[in-house]
Design an enzyme around this catalytic site. Structure first.
Site, PDB file in Angstrom:
ATOM      1  N   CYS B 131      -7.747  -0.108  -2.641  1.00  9.34           N
ATOM      2  CA  CYS B 131      -6.170   0.122  -2.483  1.00  9.34           C
ATOM      3  C   CYS B 131      -5.871   1.280  -3.683  1.00  9.34           C
ATOM      4  O   CYS B 131      -6.550   1.239  -4.787  1.00  9.34           O
ATOM      5  CB  CYS B 131      -5.461  -1.094  -3.183  1.00  9.34           C
ATOM      6  SG  CYS B 131      -3.608  -0.850  -3.293  1.00  9.34           S
ATOM      7  N   THR B 195      -5.381   3.621   3.263  1.00  8.80           N
ATOM      8  CA  THR B 195      -4.836   4.857   3.091  1.00  8.80           C
ATOM      9  C   THR B 195      -5.380   5.958   2.354  1.00  8.80           C
ATOM     10  O   THR B 195      -6.208   5.724   1.389  1.00  8.80           O
ATOM     11  CB  THR B 195      -3.367   4.411   2.403  1.00  8.80           C
ATOM     12  OG1 THR B 195      -3.758   4.031   1.019  1.00  8.80           O
ATOM     13  CG2 THR B 195      -2.555   3.505   3.430  1.00  8.80           C
TER      14      THR B 195
END
Lengths: 272, 303
Positions: B131, B195
């Site tokens: 993350c 991401t």
């Protein structure tokens, strides 16, 4: 939090019935009401996909329901950027994708004297409450609406000077000269209120909270924010509150958009 | 409709289409819009030992062809998850649930794994070692092959009958090395990718849009990057790869199978198009042989 309405959102593909300009910055988008679209409560919203030939506009836009009849869902949209401009270009017969109705609504309070204070595009849910659901304009529901100048007022198409509606403009070009919260204070001076509703710019709603504190009455405010899922899942649209439970944050989409305004951390809210 | 079920480690999933972590909360939130039982499964929001309040708003920012997010792993914490959320899933045995977890230390990973080990109602764990929206450790774990191998091993040892997926970061030069480390540690699959790190600025204030500055970029724009990382993973490991990143159409999903994926996850596009995962299931089920023939065949180490 506002009135609890269980989530029964569905994805719809609805035809645009009309899309007309209301004022300099606002337009009224009317969508054909899908047959199984449940009756929304005032304060609930729909999450609308912006028509785009590619993926340029990726996130959906949340809009409070301004009106919902048997045949149509009406949204008032303010032009703030390319996404809302793309929605302004939607034409009669186009198809738009949306889901809803979503979120917590304003509470239904039949015995209370409510003063509803709207600014800018924030009029939508307050209009819906007074004119449609539960619809008691003039009977314990007074609607005050303010804008910078007459050109920004968009209520004119339906209800100017209708019983129970009062207008204010900052420059005095129409109605009360001054801001709508000053108008509210004056109106309440004449006839007391039991509850305040608000929807509009953060600065305005914060001033309404000060008024509510001074009068020691409840205040329900409808907030807006940029959203991802609009279902309470992604935690993108949170606002800071005085509540706990692991996090002070609550989602505008699911815990709101209508909040008991006394729980909000007004000094930390974004000021768009 | 043909059989498109897949096997990942000890667990059989009814099809290879999942919703990515962070998108659909603890699963139930999306049930008004998505028939979750038609999917291979959903990956929950990431759970941590203690509740996390998440990052200061704003947390989401639209960009061309995608978005930046800075949620910061807001979650209810392990206790509330196990006591409140997981029991709800027991009532929905038709929904396959992978629980995403993150931890700051090896010891925390052991505690998380031991807590989940005796539980029912979930198919496995997806370790979020990547993350970009939290301080320090998480992203760094995913960049350190020795640590990835060790964490994979200590978790897998404790949940031998569950599926263990390691979610890797694209913000690294050689994703294959990390994937191989996870495989050596006993992971059942590589989930690629998380991401991309990105940032945007507000021209009026002259400051970054987000309080933390950098954020996670996702959406259709990252598709070719995600395909590249899956392709690299497929060359590096022989365990299944779960492809994630930018899937906005059925054809996008097909490309992940061509790159070597065994399964896929729909992420950000769910916000725009909640019907997409089910349409991908339908398209794959119309021609199960296509999926079986393509998966890994074109991306084997020899290719």
């Amino acid at each position: 939090m506002g009135e609890f309405v269980p989530a029964r959102a569905h994805e719809y593909h609805a035809r645009v019935l009309s899309n007309v300009r209301l004022s300099r910055r606002y337009f009224l988008l009317r969508l054909e009401r899908p047959r199984d679209f449940i009756d929304p409560a005032a304060g609930q919203f729909v999450h609308v996909a912006v028509p785009t030939p590619d993926d340029r506009f990726f996130l959906r836009r949340p809009f409070s329901i301004h009106d919902c009849t048997r045949d149509a869902i009406e949204l008032v949209i303010v032009e703030v950027g390319p996404g809302s401009q793309a929605l302004r270009r939607a034409r009669e017969g186009d198809t738009l994708h949306f889901y809803g109705p979503l979120g917590h609504a304003y509470p239904v309070l039949p015995e209370k004297r409510i003063v509803a204070i709207g600014g800018g595009v924030g009029l939508a849910p307050l209009y819906f409450y007074g004119f449609r659901a539960p619809g008691k304009l003039g009977e314990g529901y007074r609607l005050l609406y303010g804008a910078r100048t007459r050109e920004d007022l968009f209520l004119e198409h339906v209800a100017l000077e209708r019983t129970g509606v009062s207008l204010a403009t900052d420059d005095g070009s129409y109605g009360f000269k001054g801001n709508v919260v000053q108008l509210a204070a004056a109106v309440i001076e004449e006839e007391p209120a039991d509850v305040l509703f608000s929807c509009g710019p953060t600065v305005m709603m914060k001033a309404v909270q000060k008024l509510a504190d001074r009068l020691a009455i409840p205040h329900y405010a409808s907030l807006e924010n940029r959203m991802g899922c609009a279902l309470g899942a992604c935690r993108a649209c949170v606002v800071p509150t005085k509540l706990d439970g692991g996090s002070p944050y609550r989602t505008v989409c699911h815990d709101g958009p209508v909040f008991d305004a006394s729980v909000l951390q007004w000094d930390e809210l974004p000021v768009p | 409709m043909g059989d498109i079920s897949i096997q990942i480690g000890p667990v059989r999933f009814k099809n290879p289409v999942f919703i990515a972590s962070g998108i659909c909360g603890y699963a139930e939130e999306y049930s008004p819009l998505v028939n979750l039982s038609r999917l291979g499964g959903v990956v929950t929001k990431t759970i941590t030992m203690l509740p996390r309040a998440g990052n200061l708003p704003p947390r989401i920012h639209e960009m061309p062809h995608g978005m930046l997010n800075s949620i910061g792993l807001e979650n209810v914490g392990l206790d509330r998850y196990v006591n409140e959320k997981l029991p709800q899933l027991n009532q929905r045995p038709d929904v396959g649930v992978m629980v995403s977890v993150a931890a700051e230390t090896e010891d925390e990973f052991i505690k998380l794994a031991e807590r989940f080990a005796p539980m029912d109602g979930y198919a496995g764990l997806e370790l979020n070692l990547s993350c970009p929206n939290v301080k320090g450790e998480a992203l760094d774990q995913g960049r350190n092959p020795q640590l990835v191998e060790k964490i994979s091993r200590i978790v897998k040892e404790r949940i031998p009958k569950k599926s263990l997926w390691i979610k890797v970061t694209p913000n690294i030069t050689d994703v294959g090395t990390v994937a191989r480390a996870a495989e050596q540690g006993g992971a059942d699959a590589i989930a690629a990718v998380n991401t991309l790190v990105g940032i945007d600025f507000d021209l009026e204030t002259g400051k970054p849009v987000f309080a933390r500055g950098s954020a996670g970029y996702s959406g259709p724009a990252i598709l070719p990057i995600a395909l590249q990382k899956v392709w690299e993973c497929a060359k590096a490991v022989s365990i299944p790869i779960v492809g994630i990143g930018g899937i906005a159409t059925i054809d996008d999903a097909r490309k992940f199978f061509l790159a070597g994926a065994t399964a896929i996850q729909v992420g950000t596009s769910l916000y725009n198009d909640p019907g997409l995962p089910e349409r991908i299931v339908d398209a794959l089920a119309e021609n199960p042989e296509w999926m079986r023939a393509r998966a890994r065949a074109s991306a084997s180490p020899a290719a």
